[in-house]
Structures are given as structure tokens and as C-alpha cells.
Design an enzyme around this catalytic site. Structure first.
Site, mmCIF file in Angstrom:
data_model
loop_
_atom_site.group_PDB
_atom_site.id
_atom_site.type_symbol
_atom_site.label_atom_id
_atom_site.label_comp_id
_atom_site.label_asym_id
_atom_site.label_seq_id
_atom_site.Cartn_x
_atom_site.Cartn_y
_atom_site.Cartn_z
ATOM 1 N N GLU A 188 0.831 -1.209 0.000
ATOM 2 C CA GLU A 188 0.000 0.000 0.000
ATOM 3 C C GLU A 188 0.867 1.261 0.000
ATOM 4 O OE1 GLU A 188 -3.075 -0.153 2.993
ATOM 5 O OE2 GLU A 188 -3.951 -1.940 2.078
ATOM 6 N N GLU A 231 -4.505 -8.759 0.806
ATOM 7 C CA GLU A 231 -5.163 -8.534 2.097
ATOM 8 C C GLU A 231 -6.650 -8.692 1.866
ATOM 9 O OE1 GLU A 231 -4.082 -5.107 4.572
ATOM 10 O OE2 GLU A 231 -2.033 -5.281 3.790
HETATM 11 C C1 GAL Z 1 -4.197 -2.313 5.387
HETATM 12 C C2 GAL Z 1 -2.715 -2.316 5.727
HETATM 13 C C3 GAL Z 1 -2.401 -3.279 6.850
HETATM 14 C C4 GAL Z 1 -3.379 -3.066 7.972
HETATM 15 C C5 GAL Z 1 -4.774 -3.298 7.456
HETATM 16 C C6 GAL Z 1 -5.855 -3.230 8.509
HETATM 17 O O1 GAL Z 1 -4.557 -1.187 4.707
HETATM 18 O O2 GAL Z 1 -1.947 -2.683 4.615
HETATM 19 O O3 GAL Z 1 -1.089 -3.069 7.294
HETATM 20 O O4 GAL Z 1 -3.231 -1.774 8.439
HETATM 21 O O5 GAL Z 1 -5.047 -2.319 6.486
HETATM 22 O O6 GAL Z 1 -7.121 -3.403 7.918
#
Ligand code: GAL
Length: 862
Positions: free
Chosen positions: A468, A550
């Protein structure tokens, strides 16, 4: 060492050491743990006139030189290096009053919480300040003429290292492993004063970084001519069941004064097993001060392939490289563990390992080990992976940084696929003092060192250059991405390069560049508009693999069920929806998440609609310290709600939702919520959900059927949302293909009467680092865990061991982790026991709670 041989070595000091000194069969190489016997002190206000950014940088940058191919080589400045006048670098300084510590050490983990200036995001633990570590090193005349290196697997952060008052070098990135050559600074006769300074700023991370020398530290002694650091590279360019081609590069380094003709020989065996062959010996001429590489290739018949568990077997081989001089003297022996496997990334079928399709069922994990903090411990990491295997997980993303080297050894051995990640930021910051401050100087050495360290691990299937990245959509971000991408390909051409995209879009230069399109949340459709981006990426990049790096970010507190329960399969948490902001809880129905995220059920729907997606990495496998979303600003919240498994290692309900999808072969049924709602919910609608690998299920409430449900397409849980609560029992009978598959019961329990205690392993190794994880349950007279019990439990121990930490998995418990008293959360608490080094016998652990019968367990230290 025999005296005659020693005499020979002394005479030859500082030239090549002869064979007579190599009596241990190692060719003279030794790797010695120096984790024990350190002195440590932390300072919140500056104890010295040093700082990386203002004084140390030009002196430390030359440590990066071995990893700079494209950039300038840094010259060490003229004159006296900083720190020679700082008393902590001097042998004469009396550190008696400093704390005695062993490594790996995390200075912040013992607390207290609510450390001034530390946000919930960083876990409210005192990571900031300057830490000094000191230790004596002694050598003997047997070390004369050797090269002696200090290998630090990870120190948080901005390390600077002095030996005998001289600044040797350092490395700022806290997740990097690095080596310094101590040889020129060593006094063979005297005690040698090693001193390491670390500095950690406030606001330096988005999660709990830990603080201190939190990974292993080694002294490596070799002959001046030796296999270089990360000096072997093994690839398996052609793999089949019948035969595999294994290619090997050995890089020989000559730090001696004379040019050398070196014979390089390498034998291959199965780890713990038979010898399978040898590479063709090669001879190399290595000039003094230079490195020289040799290449060779070997065919292995009927290879035992490496593949991820549980689909395939994680077989491993070891290549033992021997260097010898022209007169046959063995001068080095070096082992490289590797696996034989092929990887194919196919835009429609996803990942194939050895030709077999492997859906990526992965999780993200940060590096902390819960109550043990960032201090690496192999058994604690192994326990994390064991639970993940039970879940059916086969992949890890090392969010968002290089992991401990031993984590990759475990992944190789246990059969996990790894997306190995380097950075969370590049030039643009996420927090004031994060990696962006050193990115221009250090991205190249950090990236190259990371790849060279991890390149031989069969578990590693992809390199991630970022997560990100704030500049992911800009031309500048594209250019930086290109630079990093090219560096990776200069190091390794066998694995795809990627970067986690939370908003990068088809057509952006970074998105065009990366080999795998790694989508964070946006693939499934996130936030208020719920529009999945998979189709847009698929049509823009029909030949690229897409996966979700993610997914979910579902939130829950283990055992906390909040009402009403949303009828949607996914809902954004907000006041009245899934949260109780007074108790800082999120509902364990596992349907709730922040605005950018989704429930597992919603993610599964989208995966089934878009089957070309290679798989997912859930955010997260285990809870971690820091980032207590949705309560980031609440003074008490200090660890995450995202985990499938809580911080103590107890399974949340969600564990069974994933297990049902990832291990459909395992027969089970799991009922939620608990059934102890008297008096507040008597007569109230209290939805009952069941997670199971079955395809039909019938629920009985106090013996009466509440209906038999078929798992409809695009549903992943059985829901009886109209059940009215009366105390008693819930019983579910599940079916698969019409046959009974698994049953489960949940009773209203009686009052708590006693404690029950059990250990994950009752035999532990008395090596000073093995651990036993002890679970205490608060139970009723029938031995059933009382699901809302929060009794205060006090642990005690006798015998050769100590309780290093306790936990309960609560994201808001502010009792410091080393406390021997811990409130149960939803009936459970954990104690972590470490046996003393070298002391065998019985270790007895007791747990007591007011008004309850206590419990005792005996471990055997062997
Ligand atoms: C994402 C990020 C992660 C964590 C996650 C929580 O945007 O890459 O490190 O913060 O959100 O939802």
C-alpha cells in the site's frame, strides 16, 4: 586444539590457516551464538551525543557497500569515528548496574502500557528511546588469522556497533539481517568490549515494532578464504517426478593477503538422509580482496519434491560445499538447505507447484509473538504455524517486512508458501519516522540483502517490494517501483515480483509493472460501494495472475457476542452495529469490519464468482500488538481485533469458518454464540450460527428442531437467526452428501467451580529457549468452560523454569505481560513457561483463583 597445531597457527597468524588447525571437520568455520550475558540500558533522553541522522550516518553507510551494485560506494570518512569518547563504548565503563539480559530481547514488551507518546497503533508499549547493549568477547590464539564476523539477524533500530571503542559499522533498518567484519578491531589477548547502540523514535511504525536486539546474534569465524555471506544460490530450473536439474552458484571470498586457487566441491543429501549426488568440482582463482563465483549443475533422479502442506510434502535437501586449497587442505565447509520444486503462475489456474494447482489459502502476520513481543523464539513461531496448519492455511505474507530467518526455515520444513515482503513505505511516509527517512540511502542494500538472505528457501514464492505504497498511483511511484523491480531481477529471475495495491488501478505504471496483481481489499469490492475490482484487473491484464494480498480485516473480540446481529453477511462496524464502544468489544459473530474491508463470508462469495483469482492472504492469521481498529484512539486499546486466532493463541469462532472452507475433509461443527445468557436474554431473539464443513445441518434447541438447513450457494455458515433464548442446550447434527458428518453441543454451563490446566507439550527441552504454553480454563462442575468467566487467575511455578508472560487474548488488557496474575477472558488464560538452561527435572505450575478449586500441572524438563 593440540599444542603442536596451535603453534603452527600462531606462526602463520594473518595468513591462510593450515589444515592442522581444522580438526573439527568444519573446515574452520564456526557459528557461535552470542545471545547470552549482555548488559542493557534504555535511555529516554539522550545519554550521548550520537544520533544516526546527525552524526553516525556517513560512518554507517559503508556497511552497505557489499550490497550496492548500481549506486556509489560509500567511503568511510577520514579521522576518528564518533563514539570513541562515549563511555558506553569503553571497556572501562562499569555496567554493573545495567540490566542483565539474554537475546533475543525486546526492551518494550514488559511495559508498562500507556507509555508516554506511544499510540495505540504502536501498542502503547515503551519502544522509544536509546538502548545500549554491552558484552565482552574473548578470543584465543586459535582465532589468529581468522576472519571474524558479527551477524545480527535483527535489531530495532538504527544499530551502530563498536568494538574496543572503534565504530565498526551498523545498519538502520530494524528488520534487516546484517554482517559486520570485526577482524580488524579484535584484540586476541584481551577481553574485547562489544557495544551496540540502538535508537527508536516515536511514530516510527503503524504497528508494534518492538525494540532492542530482538533476533539472534552470532559470531562467525572462518578462514580468510571462505564461502561469502549468502554465498550460495541454488535453483531448480527443470523439475519432474523422474528427474530434476539443480543449479548451484558458489561465491568464494578471499580476505587473505594472497591470491588463492580454490577447489569447490558440493555434495547433496536429503536432510537427515541419504547422499544423492555431487556437483562437478570446480576450480577458481580468487584474488586477494575479491570474490569469485563458480557455477555447476546436477541431475537428481526421482527427486523427492518440496510442496506445501497438506497437499504435498515439504521434502528438503542439503548441499554441503567444501573449499580446499591446491594441496588438498579443507578450508571451509558450508551448508545450504534447499527444496526441489517448480512454480508456475497461470492467469487462469493460479499457482501450480510441481504442476499441481494449489489455491493460496494464506494469512498475513506481523512479526510479534504476542506476550513475548518481538523477541524471536522458534517454538513460539512454530506454535503459530502449527495452528495455521490446523486451519488449513498454506501461505504466509510477511507483512510488511523481512521476517526472522528461522521463520523461513519453519516455513520450508512445515510446508508453507511465503510471499516475502520488503517494505511498507518508499519515499512517501505513512508515519513521521518510518522507513521513508532512509529509503533513498538504504533501499538498494536493504532489498539486495533481503533477497540474498532468503533466496534459497523453497517456501518463498514471490518477492513483494511494497505494501500500500502511498505513491502507488503516481508516475514517481511507478519509477521507484521500476527501480526496485529491476534490483529484484538482478538478484533473482525465478520468482515473480509484486506489491500490495489498495488503490492502484489498471493502467497505473506500477500496476502495469508488477508480475502478480496483488489486491488489498479492492478485488472483492470494499467500502461503501462494494464494487469488486477483480473483473477490471482481469480484463486489463488477462495474462497476469491476480491474488488478494489482504482480505477480510474482520474484527472480533473472542467470546464477545453483541446484539442485534446484522442480517447481512458483511457489515461495517459503527455505533450499534457490531461494537460496544464502552467495553471496547467487537462482536464475535464475525460479520463486522472497518469501512475498507469485508467479512470472510463476503470474501468467499467474491472468490467463488471470480475463480481465476489465485487465492488470498487474510488480514490477519494471528492478532498482533498495535493497530486496535476500531478503537485506535481509545486509551486502553493496545492490540488488534483482526486475527483469526487471538493474541494468546486461542481460536476465535472465525477459525472454524475458514477451516470449513480450507479443510473440507475435516468433519466438525462449531456452534456460536455461547449459551449463558441468563437472565438478560431470556425470551430474546438470540441468533445461532454454525460453522461446519458439512452441507446440511439441523439445530436442536433444548431438544426441539429449529430447522434443517441446506448450505445454499454463496453461503458459508448455517444461520438460525430467530432462535429465542432459554437456558439449556444447543445441539447440531450436520450432514454431508446425506450422511451424518459431525455433531456438536453447547450447553448453558453451571457456575464456575474450579480451574483446569493443560500444556501444549508436557516435555520441554532445558535449553533456555524452549517454551510450554499452558492454558487455564475456568470450568463448571461438569468440566465445561464457563464462557463469560473473567476470574483473576494467579500462576506460580516451582522447579527449573520461569513464567515469562501471561495473556488472555484481550486487546484492551493493560496488565503488563510478565504479570503472574491475569484475568480470564471468556473463561481462558495463558501462561508461557520457559525451562532453565541445563537444569533437568520437574517444573510444577499452579493456577489459583478466589473461590475456585485450583489446578496444577507438572512439566518435565529434559
Ligand atoms: C491495510 C494495511 C495493513 C493493515 C490493514 C488493517 O490497509 O496494509 O497493514 O493496516 O489495512 O485493515
Amino acid at each position: 586444539m593440540k599444542w603442536a597445531a596451535l603453534y603452527g597457527c600462531l606462526l602463520l597468524s594473518y595468513s591462510l590457516v593450515p589444515a592442522s588447525c581444522q580438526e573439527d571437520g568444519s573446515g574452520g568455520r564456526e557459528r557461535i551464538s552470542i545471545n547470552k550475558n549482555w548488559k542493557f540500558s534504555r535511555f529516554v533522553s539522550p545519554p550521548d551525543n550520537l544520533s544516526y541522522h546527525s552524526t553516525l550516518r556517513p560512518w554507517i553507510l559503508p556497511s552497505a557497500n557489499d550490497f550496492l551494485l548500481n549506486g556509489t560506494q560509500f567511503e568511510r570518512p577520514e579521522g576518528q569515528a564518533p563514539g570513541h569518547d562515549v563511555n558506553y563504548t569503553q571497556a572501562s565503563f562499569d555496567d554493573e548496574s545495567w540490566e542483565s539480559v539474554n537475546l533475543p530481547h525486546d526492551w518494550a514488551i514488559k511495559g508498562p502500557f500507556k507509555a508516554p507518546g506511544i499510540s495505540g497503533g504502536m501498542g502503547r508499549l515503551p519502544i522509544n528511546g536509546i538502548g545500549w547493549y554491552r558484552r565482552d568477547l574473548t578470543f584465543s590464539s586459535a582465532d589468529a588469522g581468522k576472519s571474524i564476523f558479527l551477524d545480527i539477524d535483527g535489531a530495532m533500530a538504527y544499530s551502530a556497533v563498536w568494538l574496543n571503542g572503534e565504530l565498526v559499522g551498523g545498519w538502520p533498518f530494524g528488520y534487516a539481517s546484517y554482517r559486520l567484519d570485526l577482524t580488524p578491531y579484535i584484540d586476541l589477548e584481551g577481553p574485547n568490549q562489544l557495544a551496540i547502540r540502538l535508537e527508536n523514535a516515536l511514530d516510527s511504525s503503524r504497528w508494534y515494532s518492538g525494540a532492542g536486539i530482538y533476533r539472534n546474534v552470532w559470531l562467525v569465524k572462518t578462514n580468510p578464504v571462505h564461502v561469502a555471506q549468502y554465498g550460495t544460490h541454488i535453483t531448480t530450473p527443470s523439475v519432474s517426478a523422474e528427474e530434476a536439474t539443480v543449479e548451484l552458484v558458489v561465491n568464494v571470498e578471499n580476505l587473505g593477503e594472497d591470491n588463492q586457487e580454490i577447489l569447490v566441491e558440493t555434495e547433496v543429501s536429503l536432510v537427515g538422509g541419504r547422499r544423492v549426488g555431487s556437483f562437478e568440482p570446480a576450480s577458481v582463482e580468487v584474488a586477494s580482496g575479491e570474490k569469485q563465483a563458480t557455477n555447476s549443475s546436477l541431475t537428481i533422479e526421482n527427486p523427492l519434491l518440496w510442496g506445501p502442506y497438506p497437499l504435498q510434502t515439504p521434502n528438503l535437501y542439503v548441499a554441503t560445499t567444501t573449499l580446499s586449497t591446491s594441496d588438498g587442505t579443507v578450508i571451509d565447509r558450508y551448508e545450504t538447505t534447499f527444496g526441489i520444486r517448480s512454480l508456475t503462475f497461470d492467469s487462469t489456474r493460479g499457482l501450480l507447484v510441481n504442476g499441481q494447482q494449489v489455491p493460496v489459502r494464506g494469512v498475513n502476520n506481523h512479526h510479534d509473538l504476542g506476550a513475548l513481543g518481538a523477541a524471536f523464539n522458534t517454538r513460539a513461531a512454530e506454535r503459530q504455524l502449527e495452528e495455521l496448519l490446523a486451519l488449513g492455511c498454506n501461505a504466509l505474507r510477511t507483512s510488511h517486512n523481512p521476517p526472522a530467518p528461522e521463520l523461513l526455515d519453519l516455513a520450508d520444513r512445515m510446508g508453507f508458501l511465503v510471499m516475502d515482503e520488503a517494505f511498507d513505505v518508499w519515499n512517501q511516509r505513512k508515519t513521521t519516522n518510518d522507513f521513508h527517512r532512509i529509503f533513498p540511502d538504504w533501499h538498494e542494500p536493504d532489498l539486495r540483502a533481503f533477497i540474498r538472505r532468503d533466496i534459497n528457501h523453497p517456501s518463498v514464492i514471490s518477492w513483494s517490494i511494497g505494501n500500500e505504497i502511498p505513491e502507488q498511483r503516481t508516475a514517481a511511484g511507478g519509477a521507484t517501483g521500476r527501480m526496485l523491480y529491476d534490483i529484484v531481477y538482478e538478484e533473482d529471475t525465478t520468482r515473480p515480483v509484486t506489491s500490495g495495491l489498495n488503490n492502484g488501478q489498471p493502467g497505473d505504471s506500477l500496476v502495469n509493472l508488477i508480475d502478480i496483481k496483488s489486491l488489498n481489499y479492492q478485488g472483492e469490492g470494499r467500502g461503501a460501494n462494494w464494487r469488486p475490482a477483480f473483473p477490471a484487473f482481469r480484463s486489463a491484464y488477462p495474462n497476469s495472475v491476480i491474488w488478494t494480498t489482504e482480505s477480510a480485516s474482520t474484527l472480533s473480540t473472542r467470546g464477545a457476542y453483541l446484539f442485534p446481529v446484522t442480517s447481512n453477511n458483511s457489515a461495517i462496524v459503527q455505533e450499534g452495529v457490531g461494537i460496544n464502544s464502552t467495553r471496547l468489544e467487537v462482536s464475535a459473530y464475525d460479520l463486522y469490519h472497518p469501512s475498507w474491508a469485508a467479512s470472510p463470508d463476503y470474501v468467499f462469495v467474491q472468490q467463488d464468482l471470480h475463480p481465476y483469482v489465485a487465492g488470498e492472504f487474510v488480514w490477519t492469521g494471528w492478532d498482533y500488538i498495535g493497530e486496535p481498529t476500531p478503537y485506535d484512539n481509545a486509551a486502553n486499546a493496545r492490540s488488534s481485533y483482526f486475527g483469526i486466532i487471538d493474541l494468546a493463541g486461542f481460536r476465535k469462532d472465525r477459525f472454524y469458518l475458514y477451516q470449513a472452507r480450507w479443510r473440507p475433509d475435516v468433519p466438525f461443527a462449531h456452534i456460536l454464540p455461547h449459551w449463558n445468557w441468563e437472565p438478560e436474554r431470556v425470551g430474546e431473539v438470540t441468533p445461532v450460527h454454525v460453522f461446519s464443513s458439512a452441507d446440511e445441518a439441523e439445530l436442536f434447541v433444548n431438544g426441539e428442531s429449529a430447522g434443517r438447513l441446506v448450505q445454499e450457494p454463496a453461503t458459508y455458515r448455517f444461520r438460525w437467526d430467530d432462535v429465542t433464548y432459554e437456558p439449556g442446550s444447543l445441539h447440531v447434527v450436520t450432514y454431508k452428501n446425506g450422511e451424518v458428518w459431525a455433531e456438536a453441543t453447547k450447553n448453558t454451563t453451571g457456575d464456575a467451580t474450579r480451574l483446569e490446566i493443560k500444556a501444549d507439550r508436557s516435555k520441554v527441552t532445558a535449553d533456555g529457549s524452549d517454551l510450554s504454553f499452558i492454558t487455564v480454563s475456568v470450568v463448571d462442575e461438569n468440566g465445561e468452560t464457563v464462557p463469560d468467566a473473567s476470574n483473576s487467575i494467579t500462576f506460580s511455578i516451582t522447579g527449573p523454569g520461569e513464567i515469562v508472560a501471561t495473556d488472555n487474548g484481550s486487546p484492551i488488557d493493560q496488565t503488563p505481560f510478565p504479570s503472574l496474575t491475569r484475568d480470564a477472558l471468556a473463561g481462558l488464560a495463558l501462561a508461557i513457561v520457559r525451562p532453565s538452561e541445563g537444569e533437568l527435572g520437574d517444573i510444577v505450575i499452579s493456577a489459583e483463583a478466589d473461590g475456585l478449586e485450583g489446578a496444577t500441572i507438572t512439566l518435565e524438563a529434559v
